[in-house]
Enzyme design. Structure first.
Site, mmCIF file in Angstrom:
data_model
loop_
_atom_site.group_PDB
_atom_site.id
_atom_site.type_symbol
_atom_site.label_atom_id
_atom_site.label_comp_id
_atom_site.label_asym_id
_atom_site.label_seq_id
_atom_site.Cartn_x
_atom_site.Cartn_y
_atom_site.Cartn_z
ATOM 1 N N GLU A 10 40.827 61.689 11.465
ATOM 2 C CA GLU A 10 40.650 60.588 12.408
ATOM 3 C C GLU A 10 40.726 59.195 11.792
ATOM 4 O O GLU A 10 39.772 58.437 11.832
ATOM 5 C CB GLU A 10 39.308 60.744 13.134
ATOM 6 C CG GLU A 10 38.104 61.008 12.227
ATOM 7 C CD GLU A 10 36.794 61.065 13.019
ATOM 8 O OE1 GLU A 10 36.532 60.107 13.767
ATOM 9 O OE2 GLU A 10 36.055 62.047 12.875
ATOM 10 N N ARG A 65 42.011 54.432 17.047
ATOM 11 C CA ARG A 65 41.702 55.642 16.267
ATOM 12 C C ARG A 65 42.461 56.795 16.915
ATOM 13 O O ARG A 65 42.608 56.835 18.142
ATOM 14 C CB ARG A 65 40.192 55.919 16.257
ATOM 15 C CG ARG A 65 39.809 57.180 15.494
ATOM 16 C CD ARG A 65 38.319 57.266 15.128
ATOM 17 N NE ARG A 65 37.422 57.331 16.263
ATOM 18 C CZ ARG A 65 36.687 56.336 16.707
ATOM 19 N NH1 ARG A 65 36.735 55.154 16.107
ATOM 20 N NH2 ARG A 65 35.896 56.484 17.760
ATOM 21 N N HIS A 114 35.302 64.881 9.180
ATOM 22 C CA HIS A 114 34.040 65.591 8.922
ATOM 23 C C HIS A 114 34.229 67.032 9.367
ATOM 24 O O HIS A 114 35.160 67.347 10.121
ATOM 25 C CB HIS A 114 32.890 64.922 9.695
ATOM 26 C CG HIS A 114 33.204 64.678 11.148
ATOM 27 N ND1 HIS A 114 33.088 65.645 12.120
ATOM 28 C CD2 HIS A 114 33.687 63.584 11.800
ATOM 29 C CE1 HIS A 114 33.450 65.151 13.289
ATOM 30 N NE2 HIS A 114 33.837 63.898 13.126
ATOM 31 N N GLU A 153 42.340 60.968 16.652
ATOM 32 C CA GLU A 153 41.518 62.038 16.070
ATOM 33 C C GLU A 153 41.900 63.404 16.633
ATOM 34 O O GLU A 153 41.962 63.587 17.848
ATOM 35 C CB GLU A 153 40.038 61.764 16.383
ATOM 36 C CG GLU A 153 39.103 62.878 15.928
ATOM 37 C CD GLU A 153 37.630 62.525 16.103
ATOM 38 O OE1 GLU A 153 37.295 61.755 17.027
ATOM 39 O OE2 GLU A 153 36.816 63.044 15.310
ATOM 40 N N HIS A 189 30.484 52.896 17.113
ATOM 41 C CA HIS A 189 29.658 53.817 17.911
ATOM 42 C C HIS A 189 29.363 53.251 19.302
ATOM 43 O O HIS A 189 28.278 53.430 19.848
ATOM 44 C CB HIS A 189 28.347 54.138 17.175
ATOM 45 C CG HIS A 189 28.565 54.964 15.946
ATOM 46 N ND1 HIS A 189 27.643 55.065 14.931
ATOM 47 C CD2 HIS A 189 29.610 55.731 15.559
ATOM 48 C CE1 HIS A 189 28.124 55.844 13.972
ATOM 49 N NE2 HIS A 189 29.317 56.268 14.329
ATOM 50 N N ASP A 239 36.252 67.340 19.295
ATOM 51 C CA ASP A 239 36.046 65.924 18.977
ATOM 52 C C ASP A 239 37.425 65.267 18.908
ATOM 53 O O ASP A 239 38.133 65.398 17.921
ATOM 54 C CB ASP A 239 35.306 65.838 17.626
ATOM 55 C CG ASP A 239 34.974 64.408 17.223
ATOM 56 O OD1 ASP A 239 35.173 63.500 18.036
ATOM 57 O OD2 ASP A 239 34.501 64.230 16.082
ATOM 58 N N TYR A 259 40.723 48.660 12.894
ATOM 59 C CA TYR A 259 39.862 47.908 13.796
ATOM 60 C C TYR A 259 39.904 46.431 13.414
ATOM 61 O O TYR A 259 39.509 46.067 12.305
ATOM 62 C CB TYR A 259 38.426 48.430 13.708
ATOM 63 C CG TYR A 259 38.361 49.947 13.825
ATOM 64 C CD1 TYR A 259 38.276 50.574 15.069
ATOM 65 C CD2 TYR A 259 38.433 50.748 12.676
ATOM 66 C CE1 TYR A 259 38.255 51.958 15.170
ATOM 67 C CE2 TYR A 259 38.416 52.138 12.772
ATOM 68 C CZ TYR A 259 38.324 52.732 14.017
ATOM 69 O OH TYR A 259 38.304 54.100 14.114
ATOM 70 N N HIS A 267 35.581 53.546 7.997
ATOM 71 C CA HIS A 267 34.938 54.870 7.992
ATOM 72 C C HIS A 267 35.817 55.858 7.250
ATOM 73 O O HIS A 267 36.914 55.527 6.801
ATOM 74 C CB HIS A 267 34.617 55.327 9.417
ATOM 75 C CG HIS A 267 35.804 55.456 10.331
ATOM 76 N ND1 HIS A 267 36.664 56.527 10.296
ATOM 77 C CD2 HIS A 267 36.261 54.636 11.314
ATOM 78 C CE1 HIS A 267 37.585 56.375 11.221
ATOM 79 N NE2 HIS A 267 37.379 55.228 11.847
ATOM 80 N N ASP A 320 36.900 58.405 22.705
ATOM 81 C CA ASP A 320 36.470 59.425 21.751
ATOM 82 C C ASP A 320 35.520 60.339 22.514
ATOM 83 O O ASP A 320 34.373 59.968 22.783
ATOM 84 C CB ASP A 320 35.772 58.751 20.563
ATOM 85 C CG ASP A 320 35.361 59.752 19.477
ATOM 86 O OD1 ASP A 320 35.341 60.965 19.752
ATOM 87 O OD2 ASP A 320 35.051 59.298 18.352
ATOM 88 N N HIS A 336 29.185 66.635 13.961
ATOM 89 C CA HIS A 336 29.223 66.405 12.509
ATOM 90 C C HIS A 336 28.564 67.641 11.922
ATOM 91 O O HIS A 336 27.349 67.705 11.772
ATOM 92 C CB HIS A 336 28.476 65.121 12.134
ATOM 93 C CG HIS A 336 29.169 63.903 12.658
ATOM 94 N ND1 HIS A 336 28.620 62.658 12.637
ATOM 95 C CD2 HIS A 336 30.402 63.743 13.214
ATOM 96 C CE1 HIS A 336 29.472 61.775 13.165
ATOM 97 N NE2 HIS A 336 30.553 62.424 13.534
ATOM 98 N N ASP A 396 6.777 64.288 33.763
ATOM 99 C CA ASP A 396 7.206 65.694 33.677
ATOM 100 C C ASP A 396 8.728 65.830 33.758
ATOM 101 O O ASP A 396 9.258 66.854 34.175
ATOM 102 C CB ASP A 396 6.525 66.542 34.761
ATOM 103 C CG ASP A 396 6.815 66.005 36.152
ATOM 104 O OD1 ASP A 396 7.340 64.871 36.262
ATOM 105 O OD2 ASP A 396 6.530 66.719 37.130
HETATM 106 N N1 GLY Z 1 32.842 61.458 17.841
HETATM 107 C C1 GLY Z 1 32.204 61.234 16.615
HETATM 108 C C2 GLY Z 1 33.164 61.208 15.518
HETATM 109 O O1 GLY Z 1 34.353 61.080 15.745
HETATM 110 O O2 GLY Z 1 32.820 61.362 14.385
HETATM 111 MN MN MN Z 2 34.932 62.815 14.619
HETATM 112 MN MN MN Z 3 35.226 61.502 17.591
#
Ligand code: GLY
Ligand code: MN
Ligand code: MN
Length: 440
Positions: free
Chosen positions: A381, A403, A351, A405, A240, A268, A385, A347, A257, A358, A36
């Site tokens: 972003e 990164r 987004h 962002e 990720h 983000d 890497y 990447h 991140d 996203h 539960d």
């Molecule tokens: N935190 C997920 C991204 O940067 O897309």
């Molecule tokens: Mn992002």
């Molecule tokens: Mn992010």
């Protein structure tokens, strides 16, 4: 957000889908962790956008022009026992009074009522593919309407994904949405700054995560908008990464991140900084390059430019820089064409951002990259890497993931960086960390 905001959205949605349509939206289901014990509940963004209703076990039906009411909400009836164990819930009266439903029914009545609500509606807006069980019920209701065809009743013949109308609405943010997003950005900026202040070699990544979440909640955000990534050293090369369980080493970088969710709107942000407060020469060179790429990409965020322009700008700067640093060899245009940068930058540059991290909204229209318009919010972003196992590059570059962002609003004249309050240049980061160390 005021009830009036949701009422305005519903009115716009009803008029956009038109008199021959209906729409059905299901609340997010609860997810059981064990017995539960449930996972923390978060309402479905589409459902929340139009209703403001925070409970599970609910279905909203929109029927433009229906005499008895255009907004019908099915939800849990008020139950004092449930209130005792689980707390507040609106009940049918609350659904009407607090949430503006024209009619409210028990969720138990759904199968009985739906065929009537869908009768003589040609188009049905829905979110097919999210929940197989709900989809099956939906098709069952349509089948029920079809059975009444000899009585002259027509069943929906076109199922339209929410992308067509609802997600187009969500893509352009209104003033209340921007206020929530600014707040989410502000809170997240403070949390990143806090992480820079407290970071020391010997701490664990999850202890930095705790500082981030602590600051989110202290500032009024109930939860992160997505699982925070706190990745030191080589972990930063796992895009990720969420294990967050390594010890921070002197000499490594740390990539964070993390973004808060405020009133169902996300921030983000990613920042990368040295665990010990000072960038080493190779870290500095790669960081400067990512920053240059990010600023070039942000420069391309303006009305009339298309979605891919910021990405193209980032790729160009990164590829050029990788040649300069000896990490790529060849002619710029050829390396870009054969996507050589993907060994280090795999990447895309951003987004849409909104209620979901996203967020919804098409990136192409009629096969062409979409034009940016005022009110859209996107992330920018870029990163680099270089895993510690990458034998193709000199040792000095290995085990570095970077990164940077930010969240960027398209304005009438260009753009506004909503997350500008977090230190970003090497000088700013080193100065902040130096001051924090002095005050220890
Ligand atoms: N935190 C997920 C991204 O940067 O897309
Ligand atoms: Mn992002
Ligand atoms: Mn992010």
């Amino acid at each position: 957000m005021d009830a009036e905001v949701f009422a305005r959205r519903r009115a716009a949605f009803l008029s956009r889908i038109g008199m021959d349509s209906a729409a059905v939206l299901a609340a997010a289901p609860t997810r059981r962790r064990s017995r539960d014990v449930a996972y923390p509940y978060r309402q479905d963004s589409d459902f929340y956008y139009l209703t403001g209703f925070p409970e599970p076990d609910a279905v909203a039906v929109f029927v433009p022009g229906r005499k008895k009411g255009e907004f019908v909400l099915f939800c849990r009836e008020y139950d004092p026992q449930k209130a005792l164990w689980e707390g507040r819930h609106a009940g049918l009266k609350g659904a009407r009074k607090q949430y503006g439903a024209d009619e409210a029914y028990s969720i138990e009545e759904l199968d009985k009522m739906m065929p009537e609500l869908l009768a003589d509606r040609r188009r049905l807006h829905c979110g097919l593919g999210r929940d197989g069980e709900f989809d099956r019920r939906l098709l069952g209701w349509i089948d029920e309407v079809k059975k009444r065809s000899r009585a002259g009743v027509r069943a929906p013949e076109e199922l339209v994904d929410f992308d067509r109308v609802l997600h187009e609405m969500r893509l352009i943010k209104g003033p209340e949405e921007l206020a929530a997003m600014r707040r989410a950005a502000e809170i997240s900026a403070r949390a990143h700054e806090r992480a820079m202040r407290v970071c020391r070699p010997g701490m664990y990544e999850y202890q930095i995560e705790a500082e981030i979440v602590h600051e989110f909640m202290r500032q009024g955000a109930r939860s992160p908008a997505y699982p925070s990534i706190v990745a030191s050293g080589d972990n930063a090369c796992v895009l990720h990464y969420t294990a967050n369980d390594s010890c921070l080493k002197d000499g490594d970088l740390i990539l964070i991140d993390a973004g808060a969710e405020y009133d169902c709107y996300a921030a983000d942000i990613t920042r990368t900084f040295p665990v010990n407060g000072r960038f080493s020469p190779p870290q500095r060179a790669l960081y400067e390059l990512v920053l240059e790429a990010q600023l070039a990409a942000i420069d391309k965020v303006k009305p009339g430019n298309h979605w891919n322009e910021p990405h193209e700008a980032a790729v160009r700067v990164l590829t050029k820089g990788l040649i300069r640093l000896g990490l790529l060899d060849g002619r710029l245009s050829r390396l870009i064409k054969k996507e050589a940068y993907k060994d280090f930058y795999m990447h895309r540059t951003g987004h849409w951002l909104g209620m979901d991290v996203h967020d919804v909204g098409d990136y192409k229209v009629d096969g062409q990259w979409r034009e940016l318009q005022p009110g859209m919010v996107l992330t920018v972003e870029p990163g680099l890497y270089i895993g510690k196992g990458n034998k193709n590059v000199s040792k000095r570059w290995r085990g570095i993931g970077i990164r940077i962002e930010d969240d960027v609003l398209v304005t009438e004249t260009g753009c506004e960086v909503l997350t500008a309050a977090v230190p970003k240049t090497i000088a700013e980061i080193e100065a902040l960390m130096e001051t924090a160390r002095e005050n220890l």
